[in-house]
Design an enzyme around this catalytic site. Structure first.
Site, PDB file in Angstrom:
ATOM      1  CB  SER A   1      -0.903   0.012   1.238  1.00 55.69           C
ATOM      2  OG  SER A   1      -1.564   1.249   1.322  1.00 55.69           O
ATOM      3  NE  ARG A   2       3.233   1.791  -5.588  1.00 55.66           N
ATOM      4  CZ  ARG A   2       2.498   1.073  -6.405  1.00 55.66           C
ATOM      5  NH1 ARG A   2       1.245   1.395  -6.627  1.00 55.66           N
ATOM      6  NH2 ARG A   2       2.993   0.015  -7.021  1.00 55.66           N
ATOM      7  CB  VAL A   3      -1.908   5.398   1.361  1.00 53.11           C
ATOM      8  CG1 VAL A   3      -2.368   6.252   2.530  1.00 53.11           C
ATOM      9  CG2 VAL A   3      -2.350   6.027   0.046  1.00 53.11           C
TER      10      VAL A   3
END
Length: 517
Positions: free
Chosen positions: A378-380
């Site tokens: 997850s890039r968040v």
């Protein structure tokens, strides 16, 4: 008496203008060729790209949309019964863009790709419509994603957290549990319904069997989730144009709720699940080839990336000036033999903010949900995670990845030292702990307690086959004797030293009285 010609001309012109005002003037063409959901129309010289057309057939009017602007003709897709369109039929330009009904009246309903009801429950109670294909909000209209969207799946909320406004891809081979993960996320929103944190869910089925969609609707009804869900269905028996437009229709319905905060109402949040976009790409390829657009890689048209990017870019967390609403997208992509480097999967991976990869080997070995923590990301990340979860799950991904490596090494039959064996034993228990039955999402506090117990060694001397029972009994204990700690954790959502001490004491008290039998 001298006749004034200019006066007579002005009177005649005035009369003609009045006559034209009373008439409905529209450009008219004729169908010169018709095929699988597409038509070529002659005579619409002023037609615009994306404009709605009305085909006047013997069985009533059918709507279509301009896709190609050519030298003498216009290439159009047909939404509806394309078999009733014949060569020579009259086609009228409308000067309008495609719009679909939106609003609260759609909740609990099953609609087709144009927003028309197909569940037999009467007409849609909605007078408002929105344009289907719009430009996504710009950077200045957005804000960073910081608010968590809880899916209720332990492995996801702990290691691959999703935020409100994020785009997280669910990818894997067929029959590996992709839809099940998405449905768990919908069912988990029931705990927020009726609160300011409520999430409206839109499930878009593209190219699915009618029996599969019926099963999804029945599952949602059974768990009380249809109250806040809209199902948009463009089944495998529907024409390619309907499968192509369905995800945009679902997105438009979600955007209505996202923009509620702009008009002074409570900001609302929406979750759109596109199941699946690989079938939408196939439908778009079919349309493009029939319209004689040049084929590119794997026979997809050159703008297939734009097809998905203009859909997924519409998922956002709006700035407070724009109401602070959000639209979260969970697109689904089906891979062939785990090939994530194919054309459509790589396209969508590069558009989204991370992916949840479901692995067939894990699925068939009984690890469900079958999430491969090595490829999933997850890039968040922790920005959209409950503080307590972020604190305790930080090392979980690395521990599991290390466990997978050691497991492969241990299969060689090599003698292991105590530390390595202990790491293997804990890894096996954590894998068991992260297993979860279908359609049984966990409350975030229950997840925190379970993962804390696993990472802090409370399960180290529990037999692997008893881990599930230990967890169930432990969570039951925290709804009885340990309710005070559970409530405090639910209120704070953060783990300070004092609360951690209370949690440890409660876990020790439970474990001392727990018996596997």
């Amino acid at each position: 008496m001298k006749i004034k010609t200019d006066e007579i001309a002005s009177v005649i012109k005035h009369e003609i203008d009045q006559f034209e005002a009373e008439l409905e003037v529209s450009e008219v063409g004729r169908v010169v060729e018709v095929g699988d959901g597409i038509a070529r129309v002659y005579g619409l010289s002023k037609a615009m790209a994306g404009e709605l057309l009305e085909f006047q057939t013997t069985e009533g009017s059918v709507m279509g949309q301009v896709m190609n602007l050519e030298l003498d003709t216009v290439g159009a897709v047909i939404y509806g019964d394309y078999l009733s369109v014949k060569e020579g039929d009259v086609v009228k330009s409308t000067g309008r863009l495609l719009e679909v009904p939106v609003g609260e009246g759609l909740l609990g309903r099953v609609v087709d790709a144009l927003g028309r009801p197909i569940d037999g429950a009467g007409p849609i109670q909605s007078n408002e419509t929105r344009k289907v294909d719009i430009i996504a909000p710009g950077i200045a209209m957005r804000q960073p994603v910081t608010e968590p969207l809880q899916t209720g799946v332990k492995a996801i909320d702990a290691m691959i957290p999703i935020g409100r406004g994020q785009r997280e891809l669910i990818i894997g081979d067929r029959k590996t549990g992709k839809t099940a993960v998405a449905l768990d996320a919908i069912i988990n929103q029931k705990q927020y319904w009726g609160t300011p944190q409520a999430v409206v869910c839109i499930y878009v089925a593209v190219g699915q069997k009618e029996s599969t969609v019926r099963g999804v609707v029945e599952t949602l009804k059974k768990h009380g989730a249809m109250d806040y869900t809209i199902v948009v269905n463009a089944g495998s028996s529907d024409a390619a144009p309907m499968q192509y437009i369905a995800p945009y229709t679902g997105c438009t319905m979600g955007e209505y709720f996202m923009w509620q905060g702009k008009s002074g109402k409570t900001p609302k949040h929406a979750l759109c699940i596109y199941d699946d976009l690989s079938k939408q790409a196939v439908a778009y390829r079919q349309l493009s080839l029939l319209l004689r657009r040049p084929p590119g890689r794997e026979a997809y048209p050159g703008d297939v990336f734009y097809l998905h990017s203009r859909l997924l870019e519409r998922a956002t967390k709006l700035s407070n000036e724009n109401g602070g609403g959000s639209l979260t997208a969970l697109p689904v992509i089906e891979t062939q033999e785990g090939d994530v480097s194919a054309y459509i999967p790589t396209n969508v991976i590069s558009i989204t903010d991370g992916q949840i990869y479901l692995e067939p080997e894990l699925f068939f070995s009984g690890v469900r949900p079958a999430i491969n923590v090595g490829i999933s990301v997850s890039r968040v990340g922790g920005n959209a995670q409950v503080k307590a979860m972020k604190k305790i799950a930080g090392s979980l991904r690395l521990d599991l990845a290390a466990y997978r490596e050691l497991e492969a090494f241990a299969q060689l039959g090599t003698e292991l030292d105590k530390a390595t064996q202990a790491q293997l034993d804990r890894g096996a228990r954590m894998v068991e702990l992260l297993k979860q039955p279908q359609y049984q999402p966990f409350h975030v506090v229950d997840q925190i307690i379970s993962i804390y117990a696993g990472t802090k060694g409370f399960l180290d001397n529990v037999d692997v086959k008893h881990v599930a029972k230990f967890e169930a009994d432990m969570l039951e204990y925290f709804q009885a004797s340990g309710k005070g700690v559970w409530d405090e954790l639910d209120q704070k959502r953060a783990l300070d030293d004092a609360l951690e001490s209370k949690l440890k004491d409660a876990l020790n008290a439970f474990k001392s009285g727990w018996k596997a039998g």
